[in-house]
Design a protein around this motif. Structure first.
Motif: not given
Length: 262
Positions: A26-30, A32
């Motif tokens: 993941r990248a933050g709330a999203s 990757g």
């Protein structure tokens, strides 16, 4: 000295054992970027599987080499576009194909094969021949008479009912490309029906699913299929009243990958 795996290491080991989407980065709330790109690729592969044209020629040649007679037919769906919009037309033969099978005569085999593109011609191209090659010796050992292999374009499972009835087959085995998943665009399914005739319901069939190199191995699938076919013919039924009690195939199995340190 052994040590405990970290959560990241454990998830990495688990991901090596399955194509399922687990432990996604993941990248933050999203998700990757790599995960988004992998999802887009899997979606494109599934779409390609649905729209790839069926090429029966190499399959016909390979099955002929296995001493099977081959007949090519077309469903009432005249094109892929029609097939996808009108599932009902994929369940019946075109008039020309019906006449062709009628002229072939009711040979009355114990089993007839229908090899159908379904929703993944790729699955049929890659797995139909090696699976049939694994199954035929088991059917011969059981003393079963195998009729022609019918190669069907733009076909659904129920097309096998009409084919089997025209050939006078005691049972029909439809090998068909299954609806692609996002990790399995090449999954082959087998649908077995005793006393095939138009109007049969799905509850009157037995199914073996996910036949492919990354799923159910050919030898194991052939073992299950041979048992179901023999029992179907002996008991005179298929479907919900016939449970798979074949047990494991007596073949060497690869060692399972170990999770964690030795």
């Amino acid at each position: 000295m052994s040590r405990e795996l970290s959560p990241a290491e454990l998830m990495q080991a688990l991901r090596r054992l399955t194509p399922a989407r687990i432990g996604l980065a993941r990248a933050g709330a999203s998700l990757g970027t790599d995960e988004v790109l992998r999802f887009a690729l899997a979606h494109a592969q599934a779409r390609d599987a649905v729209h790839t044209a069926f090429d029966p020629a190499p399959i016909a040649a390979a099955l002929t080499a296995l001493d099977l007679d081959v007949i090519e037919v077309q469903s009432a769906a005249a094109s892929r576009d029609v097939y996808l919009r009108r599932p009902d037309l994929g369940r019946t033969l075109s008039g020309e194909s019906r006449d062709l099978l009628s002229q072939a005569g009711a040979t009355g085999p114990d089993l007839a094969f229908v090899v159908a593109d379904g929703l993944s011609a790729r699955a049929v191209h890659e797995h139909a021949v090696p699976f049939i090659q694994a199954l035929l010796p088991l059917l011969a050992r059981a003393g079963l008479r195998v009729g022609p292999a019918v190669l069907a374009r733009e076909a659904r499972v129920a097309l096998g009912d009409e084919v089997g009835a025209l050939l006078g087959a005691r049972a029909v085995a439809v090998l068909i490309g299954e609806r692609p998943g996002l990790s399995s665009p090449d999954s082959l399914g087998l649908y077995l029906t005793f006393a095939p005739r138009p109007g049969r319901h799905d509850a009157e069939r037995n199914c073996i699913s996910n036949i492919r190199t990354a799923g159910l191995a050919y030898a194991e699938a052939a073992h299950k299929a041979a048992w179901l076919i023999s029992e179907a013919l002996r008991r005179g039924l298929t479907g919900v009243d016939l449970k798979d009690e074949s047990g494991p195939a007596l073949t060497a199995q690869p060692a399972k990958e170990r999770i964690g340190p030795a």
